[in-house]
Motif scaffolding. Structure first.
Motif, PDB file in Angstrom:
ATOM      1  N   LEU A 229       0.822  -1.213   0.000  1.00 43.55           N
ATOM      2  CA  LEU A 229       0.000   0.000   0.000  1.00 43.55           C
ATOM      3  C   LEU A 229       0.854   1.261   0.000  1.00 43.55           C
ATOM      4  N   SER A 230       2.027   1.201   0.606  1.00 39.27           N
ATOM      5  CA  SER A 230       2.891   2.384   0.647  1.00 39.27           C
ATOM      6  C   SER A 230       3.387   2.781  -0.741  1.00 39.27           C
ATOM      7  N   LEU A 231       3.370   1.843  -1.680  1.00 34.84           N
ATOM      8  CA  LEU A 231       3.828   2.129  -3.047  1.00 34.84           C
ATOM      9  C   LEU A 231       2.678   2.174  -4.050  1.00 34.84           C
ATOM     10  N   LEU A 232       1.452   2.015  -3.566  1.00 33.51           N
ATOM     11  CA  LEU A 232       0.318   1.899  -4.469  1.00 33.51           C
ATOM     12  C   LEU A 232       0.051   3.190  -5.238  1.00 33.51           C
ATOM     13  N   ASP A 233       0.264   4.346  -4.605  1.00 37.91           N
ATOM     14  CA  ASP A 233       0.060   5.612  -5.307  1.00 37.91           C
ATOM     15  C   ASP A 233       0.984   5.729  -6.517  1.00 37.91           C
ATOM     16  N   LYS A 234       2.231   5.323  -6.327  1.00 41.09           N
ATOM     17  CA  LYS A 234       3.175   5.381  -7.446  1.00 41.09           C
ATOM     18  C   LYS A 234       2.737   4.460  -8.575  1.00 41.09           C
ATOM     19  N   VAL A 235       2.275   3.264  -8.209  1.00 38.50           N
ATOM     20  CA  VAL A 235       1.805   2.313  -9.216  1.00 38.50           C
ATOM     21  C   VAL A 235       0.601   2.877  -9.954  1.00 38.50           C
ATOM     22  N   THR A 236      -0.316   3.507  -9.216  1.00 35.92           N
ATOM     23  CA  THR A 236      -1.507   4.089  -9.829  1.00 35.92           C
ATOM     24  C   THR A 236      -1.149   5.110 -10.898  1.00 35.92           C
ATOM     25  N   LYS A 237      -0.193   5.953 -10.573  1.00 31.64           N
ATOM     26  CA  LYS A 237       0.208   6.997 -11.526  1.00 31.64           C
ATOM     27  C   LYS A 237       0.822   6.427 -12.791  1.00 31.64           C
ATOM     28  N   MET A 238       1.445   5.249 -12.661  1.00 31.55           N
ATOM     29  CA  MET A 238       2.220   4.717 -13.779  1.00 31.55           C
ATOM     30  C   MET A 238       1.467   3.670 -14.594  1.00 31.55           C
ATOM     31  N   LEU A 239       0.216   3.341 -14.263  1.00 34.10           N
ATOM     32  CA  LEU A 239      -0.492   2.280 -14.967  1.00 34.10           C
ATOM     33  C   LEU A 239      -0.623   2.554 -16.457  1.00 34.10           C
ATOM     34  N   ASP A 240      -0.833   3.792 -16.826  1.00 38.08           N
ATOM     35  CA  ASP A 240      -0.942   4.119 -18.251  1.00 38.08           C
ATOM     36  C   ASP A 240       0.339   3.819 -19.000  1.00 38.08           C
ATOM     37  N   GLN A 241       1.466   3.844 -18.293  1.00 38.04           N
ATOM     38  CA  GLN A 241       2.748   3.573 -18.940  1.00 38.04           C
ATOM     39  C   GLN A 241       3.156   2.109 -18.815  1.00 38.04           C
ATOM     40  N   MET A 242       2.298   1.268 -18.221  1.00 34.55           N
ATOM     41  CA  MET A 242       2.575  -0.165 -18.092  1.00 34.55           C
ATOM     42  C   MET A 242       1.388  -0.935 -18.665  1.00 34.55           C
ATOM     43  N   PRO A 243       1.212  -0.915 -19.985  1.00 36.46           N
ATOM     44  CA  PRO A 243      -0.006  -1.470 -20.604  1.00 36.46           C
ATOM     45  C   PRO A 243      -0.162  -2.974 -20.451  1.00 36.46           C
ATOM     46  N   ASN A 244       0.904  -3.701 -20.143  1.00 36.13           N
ATOM     47  CA  ASN A 244       0.799  -5.159 -20.016  1.00 36.13           C
ATOM     48  C   ASN A 244       0.184  -5.601 -18.698  1.00 36.13           C
ATOM     49  N   ILE A 245       0.175  -4.716 -17.692  1.00 40.01           N
ATOM     50  CA  ILE A 245      -0.321  -5.101 -16.368  1.00 40.01           C
ATOM     51  C   ILE A 245      -1.829  -5.323 -16.403  1.00 40.01           C
ATOM     52  N   ARG A 246      -2.241  -6.542 -16.007  1.00 37.14           N
ATOM     53  CA  ARG A 246      -3.659  -6.892 -15.974  1.00 37.14           C
ATOM     54  C   ARG A 246      -4.216  -6.940 -14.563  1.00 37.14           C
ATOM     55  N   CYS A 247      -3.320  -7.151 -13.604  1.00 31.16           N
ATOM     56  CA  CYS A 247      -3.773  -7.287 -12.216  1.00 31.16           C
ATOM     57  C   CYS A 247      -2.718  -6.726 -11.278  1.00 31.16           C
ATOM     58  N   VAL A 248      -3.157  -6.054 -10.220  1.00 24.21           N
ATOM     59  CA  VAL A 248      -2.277  -5.560  -9.164  1.00 24.21           C
ATOM     60  C   VAL A 248      -2.698  -6.237  -7.866  1.00 24.21           C
ATOM     61  N   ILE A 249      -1.741  -6.905  -7.225  1.00 27.26           N
ATOM     62  CA  ILE A 249      -1.974  -7.560  -5.927  1.00 27.26           C
ATOM     63  C   ILE A 249      -1.275  -6.734  -4.861  1.00 27.26           C
ATOM     64  N   TYR A 250      -2.012  -6.291  -3.856  1.00 24.66           N
ATOM     65  CA  TYR A 250      -1.376  -5.513  -2.793  1.00 24.66           C
ATOM     66  C   TYR A 250      -1.192  -6.382  -1.556  1.00 24.66           C
ATOM     67  N   LEU A 251      -0.120  -6.121  -0.815  1.00 22.66           N
ATOM     68  CA  LEU A 251       0.316  -7.007   0.256  1.00 22.66           C
ATOM     69  C   LEU A 251      -0.320  -6.731   1.604  1.00 22.66           C
ATOM     70  N   ASP A 252      -1.014  -5.614   1.747  1.00 24.99           N
ATOM     71  CA  ASP A 252      -1.672  -5.303   3.017  1.00 24.99           C
ATOM     72  C   ASP A 252      -3.152  -5.626   2.855  1.00 24.99           C
ATOM     73  N   GLY A 253      -3.514  -6.869   3.113  1.00 23.81           N
ATOM     74  CA  GLY A 253      -4.846  -7.358   2.796  1.00 23.81           C
ATOM     75  C   GLY A 253      -5.953  -6.688   3.587  1.00 23.81           C
ATOM     76  N   GLY A 254      -7.127  -6.626   2.949  1.00 25.21           N
ATOM     77  CA  GLY A 254      -8.320  -6.153   3.636  1.00 25.21           C
ATOM     78  C   GLY A 254      -8.628  -4.689   3.463  1.00 25.21           C
ATOM     79  N   VAL A 255      -7.711  -3.894   2.901  1.00 23.78           N
ATOM     80  CA  VAL A 255      -7.974  -2.473   2.696  1.00 23.78           C
ATOM     81  C   VAL A 255      -7.546  -2.104   1.293  1.00 23.78           C
ATOM     82  N   GLY A 256      -8.100  -1.025   0.785  1.00 16.02           N
ATOM     83  CA  GLY A 256      -7.754  -0.586  -0.560  1.00 16.02           C
ATOM     84  C   GLY A 256      -9.014  -0.254  -1.331  1.00 16.02           C
TER      85      GLY A 256
END
Length: 434
Positions: A229-256
């Protein structure tokens, strides 16, 4: 006064080294003329390395030379095998891939401690004398999962990763999964599940910037990204530049919030990226789950790709290195051989805090898993009682775990040395009360 004492101690140490170095060198030439020596304070043993020739494939037809331990060289001489054939390649007989390694360890040490983590009790900003604010953490004691519990979680996660095919995430054997997170137990759980499913792991330093992250993900053609979750904001911003990504799994379960993750993407592509928590994939009743994973397992050959390991990008764009199952098994076996009696005591523990995106930490943890050693997870910023993120009165990771093993790099040792010096200076001259 204390500065003078520290300078005097440094001078005496340097003088001692200068005087004894010729004596050491002369003794080395006399008793071990063709070797280098490494002393073990635990066993007072000397391990020699010798240079030997073996039949090779050099272009000029000559025999290349290889450096090996004297024990390996002796084994080669006694068996008539070449030195490379006598090097350790497997931690256990019958282990052909990394899934086999965990299977055998869980069968051999089911009730031993395996993964340990500390709960974050509180976090608050603390004003420093120079006006800066540091986040300080209060951490609880280590809580542990046994080898059996870890094994069951890995199997359950592997089943979930394979079953996700029905939702067309494409997690068939060979699909690459990028791990972009700090060193933690969940990182290793995800990696072990990927090894079991035949999914090569792409390791990316958590310190990578946005451009370097996108570069590594795109070049590796990863379809799934695992992060915290601490890096999720960065991942969110970069999704448009990572077109192959189909799924994001976050390690802090239960929130998001899945909608927040995909809100920046074009409307027509929002449904193509899914967000799922690790706890959702493992499930709640994992301790009651069966350890039969025939439906999830995808047997990997020793030469199959296990890890695509990217560098830290400190000298340019990150560079990827392909590492097979056989490579990692050989590294784990080599580490285990070089540490006397690794895992012989049930209370042995290893402090894991270096980046798992680096092969040193990964090899060390695999060796510990192979030998039934408990792995307690920490952080460079919470390593000691005086570390930057440790709240006064809270024990650091090393104090809480009291490990028998840990890996270190010069930067960490320098930091520890400075901490010792600072405490010595704060206490004043020798003999002053502590």
């Amino acid at each position: 006064m204390q500065n003078f004492l520290i300078w005097s101690m440094d001078a005496v140490s340097g003088l001692y080294s200068l005087v004894t170095l010729p004596l050491y060198y002369a003794a080395n030439l006399t008793f071990w003329p063709n070797s280098t020596t490494v002393s073990s304070s635990k066993q007072q043993a000397v391990v020699a390395t010798v240079k030997v020739d073996y039949p090779g494939t050099d272009e000029d037809g000559s025999c290349p030379a290889v450096w090996a331990s004297s024990a390996v060289a002796q084994a080669a001489a006694e068996t008539g095998k070449s030195v490379p054939d006598c090097l350790a390649s497997r931690p256990f007989a019958g282990v052909e891939n990394l899934a086999d390694l965990l299977d055998q360890a869980a069968g051999k040490y089911p009730e031993r401690r395996c993964f340990g983590t500390r709960q974050l009790l509180a976090e608050a900003d603390e004003l420093q004398p120079d006006g800066r604010k540091f986040k300080k953490q209060s951490l609880g004691p280590y809580s542990w999962l046994s080898y059996r519990s870890v094994h069951r979680r890995v199997i359950q996660l592997a089943k979930s990763l394979r079953s996700q095919r029905q939702q067309q995430l494409g997690l068939r054997p060979g699909v690459r999964v990028a791990l972009y997170a700090e060193t933690r137990a969940d990182w290793q759980l995800c990696a072990q599940a990927c090894f079991r499913c035949g999914l090569p792991v792409v390791t990316l330093y958590a310190s990578l910037g946005e451009d370097a992250l996108a570069y590594g993900v795109n070049q590796s053609e990863a379809a799934v990204l695992v992060t915290s979750l601490s890096l999720l904001d960065k991942v969110t911003k970069m999704l448009d530049q990572m077109p192959n990504i189909r799924c994001v799994i976050y390690l802090d379960g239960g929130v998001g919030d899945e909608s927040a993750l995909v809100s920046g993407r074009p409307a027509e592509s929002r449904q193509s990226v899914r967000l799922v928590g690790l706890s959702q994939l493992i499930g709640e009743d994992v301790d009651d789950a069966t350890e039969d994973d025939t439906a999830a397992a995808a047997v990997s050959e020793p030469g199959d790709l296990a890890v695509l390991m990217y560098t830290s990008g400190s000298t340019g764009q990150p560079k990827g290195v392909m590492i097979s199952h056989a490579n990692l098994l050989a590294m784990a076996a080599g580490v285990a051989r070089r540490i006397p009696e690794l895992g012989s005591r049930a209370d042995d523990s290893y402090l894991a805090y270096l980046p798992l995106a680096h092969v040193l930490e990964l090899a060390a943890e695999l060796a510990c898993l192979a030998c039934g050693v408990a792995i307690g997870y920490g952080s460079p910023l919470t390593l000691t009682d005086a570390s930057n993120k440790v709240k006064p009165g809270t024990p650091g990771d090393a104090t809480a775990l009291r490990p028998s093993l840990m890996a270190a790099v010069p930067a960490v040792l320098d930091r520890a040395s400075r901490a010792v010096r600072d405490r010595a200076e704060a206490r004043g001259a020798i003999g002053a009360p502590c």
